[in-house]
Design a protein around this motif. Structure first.
Motif, PDB file in Angstrom:
ATOM      1  N   LEU A   1       0.822  -1.209   0.000  1.00 31.64           N
ATOM      2  CA  LEU A   1       0.000   0.000   0.000  1.00 31.64           C
ATOM      3  C   LEU A   1       0.856   1.258   0.000  1.00 31.64           C
ATOM      4  CD1 LEU A   1      -2.798  -1.067   2.521  1.00 31.64           C
ATOM      5  CD2 LEU A   1      -2.926  -1.041   0.019  1.00 31.64           C
ATOM      6  N   GLU A   2       1.946   1.244   0.750  1.00 37.81           N
ATOM      7  CA  GLU A   2       2.859   2.394   0.783  1.00 37.81           C
ATOM      8  C   GLU A   2       3.457   2.655  -0.598  1.00 37.81           C
ATOM      9  OE1 GLU A   2       5.815   1.519   3.684  1.00 37.81           O
ATOM     10  OE2 GLU A   2       4.409   1.593   5.370  1.00 37.81           O
ATOM     11  N   GLN A   3       3.631   1.588  -1.386  1.00 37.29           N
ATOM     12  CA  GLN A   3       4.203   1.729  -2.724  1.00 37.29           C
ATOM     13  C   GLN A   3       3.149   2.071  -3.775  1.00 37.29           C
ATOM     14  OE1 GLN A   3       7.606   1.229  -3.647  1.00 37.29           O
ATOM     15  NE2 GLN A   3       7.952   1.389  -1.441  1.00 37.29           N
ATOM     16  N   GLY A   4       1.882   2.238  -3.342  1.00 39.81           N
ATOM     17  CA  GLY A   4       0.829   2.652  -4.265  1.00 39.81           C
ATOM     18  C   GLY A   4       0.116   1.529  -4.970  1.00 39.81           C
ATOM     19  N   ALA A   5       0.297   0.284  -4.512  1.00 37.19           N
ATOM     20  CA  ALA A   5      -0.370  -0.845  -5.151  1.00 37.19           C
ATOM     21  C   ALA A   5      -1.865  -0.823  -4.874  1.00 37.19           C
ATOM     22  CB  ALA A   5       0.234  -2.157  -4.656  1.00 37.19           C
ATOM     23  N   LEU A   6      -2.652  -1.346  -5.814  1.00 33.16           N
ATOM     24  CA  LEU A   6      -4.087  -1.564  -5.634  1.00 33.16           C
ATOM     25  C   LEU A   6      -4.251  -3.021  -5.232  1.00 33.16           C
ATOM     26  CD1 LEU A   6      -5.311   0.218  -8.897  1.00 33.16           C
ATOM     27  CD2 LEU A   6      -5.022   1.208  -6.620  1.00 33.16           C
TER      28      LEU A   6
END
Length: 443
Positions: free
Chosen positions: A344-349
């Motif tokens: 989530l921190e890396q922007g994943a969905l």
């Protein structure tokens, strides 16, 4: 015998239900009225195979009841089992506050001679302190007679998902006592089980629990260490484990390499034993090594994927399995919970699926609308795969095991799979056009 059990979590509830199943009169005590109401209705607060059926059968037979009234439950009990939690404190030691609370309630409630039995996992020497604590708070009797109250150790060795079977069909029952009177009571309690009973001193029984769990944790971390080396030298950990398991000195259990151990016991018990060693000016180097390897192992696949991909931002990532093992809804120590925040921190969905643990995970990671980042929860394992650009496998549930290479190839936008449990055929994945990464196996 009349038995009361303090605590209705994994340890207390399973113990109480199994005592009733073997013919004892059991009262389970919990301070949460809503939880007691749930238990009275035949519903278990934990996901455990066969537990609710035994709860209902023994309730109907009149051998099992639940209450918040600890005075009534402990007053006339012949034996009281303590099965409350001993969570980990920041320094790695065990939090004994729940044990102390129950001990004081027992002291203020009992009206006859009684054996108190600690099933909770506690540091060596705790049973002695509990006995002292109870005697400190025993009220004076009008007739001047002093009640006989002793404390014994009876550690549990159940595994979540198979807890009922592990209790009713245990390989052995360990009892730790410091008197023939206490040993005799425990022998009578366990006689209907027909199981081997190992009788030792209280302190040895306390140590047996830690020694057994830490040995298994060492075994897991050792295999993970070997697996990581296998990748570098071109060996396959599955083949290595197959060659090891036939050696009777080693055995075939706990040889599966992966992304580390989790759950409520191994992480807590390794740190507690290491803390105990430091308290006595002794460094348990093997235990510390197991802890260190496990911490590194938990995010091994995330680091592999990060090196493989330019970015996770905007990438749909399927997470299959949230609980630390199949057969339970317990998320404590689950590798998924170490990796989801990183994704989530890396922007994943993130789209996650687990047949038992989704509601508990939803409380930690609330669902967000797809397209805005965050996490959503799928209704099936195959739905989770739809359009994913990467997939992480964290728990080997049957529906996850049943996936074929074609499921990944046809449903994912990019069939890139990171298998933390080494459950799929590497060559079959290759032939199907799936890029498959596991632990300790040739890429």
């Amino acid at each position: 015998m009349r038995i009361s059990v303090a605590g209705t979590g994994y340890v207390g509830l399973v113990a109480g239900v199994c005592f009733a199943e073997r013919g004892h009169q059991v009262t389970c005590v919990d301070q949460d009225q809503a939880k007691v109401d749930m238990l009275e209705a035949g519903r278990a607060p934990i996901h455990e195979e066969g537990l609710e059926a035994l709860m209902r059968a023994n309730r109907e037979a009149g051998r099992l009841s639940y209450t918040t009234d600890h005075r009534g439950a402990y007053g006339n009990a012949e034996a009281i089992f303590i099965g409350v939690g001993t969570p980990e404190l920041p320094d790695g030691s065990a939090d004994l506050s729940h044990i102390a609370q129950v001990a004081r309630q027992i002291a203020e409630s009992i009206r006859q001679d009684c054996l108190v039995v600690v099933k909770s996992t506690v540091p060596v020497g705790t049973n002695h302190k509990v006995e002292q604590f109870i005697h400190d708070f025993l009220p004076a009797r009008a007739d001047g007679r002093k009640l006989r109250v002793e404390v014994a150790s009876n550690p549990e060795f159940l595994a979540q998902g198979t807890a009922v079977r592990d209790t009713l069909q245990a390989a052995r029952v360990v009892i730790g006592t410091d008197s023939a009177w206490a040993e005799g009571i425990l022998q009578r309690i366990y006689a209907p089980f027909g199981l081997p009973v190992v009788s030792v001193s209280r302190r040895s029984a306390e140590m047996v629990k830690y020694a057994a769990n830490n040995f298994l944790a060492l075994k897991i971390s050792y295999m993970n260490d070997i697996a990581n080396l296998c990748e570098r030298v071109g060996a396959d950990i599955l083949e290595v484990a197959e060659g090891m398991r036939h050696d009777r000195r080693i055995g075939g259990h706990f040889l599966g390499a992966g992304i580390g151990y989790g759950g409520s016991c191994f992480p807590k018990d390794t740190k507690a034993l290491e803390h105990l060693g430091r308290q006595h000016n002794y460094r348990l180097r093997t235990v510390q090594a197991a802890i260190d390897v496990n911490e590194d192992q938990r995010t091994l696949l995330f680091r592999k994927a990060r090196n493989r991909l330019i970015s996770f931002r905007g990438l749909k990532v399927a997470v299959l399995g949230l609980t630390f093992k199949p057969g339970t809804d317990d998320l404590r120590g689950a590798p998924a919970l170490s990796n989801i925040p990183l994704l989530l921190e890396q922007g994943a969905l993130v789209t996650a699926y687990d047949p038992a643990g989704q509601e508990r995970c939803r409380a930690l990671h609330p669902e967000g609308e797809e397209g805005e980042g965050g996490i959503r929860y799928a209704n099936s394992v195959r739905e989770a795969l739809e359009g994913a650009g990467a997939c992480f496998v964290f728990t080997e549930w049957p529906e996850i095991l049943s996936l074929s290479p074609q499921d990944f190839k046809q449903r994912m936008r990019t069939p890139l799979v990171y298998d933390g449990r080494n459950i799929y055929d590497r060559l079959a994945m290759l032939e199907a056009g799936v890029e498959y990464h596991a632990v300790g196996r040739r890429p």
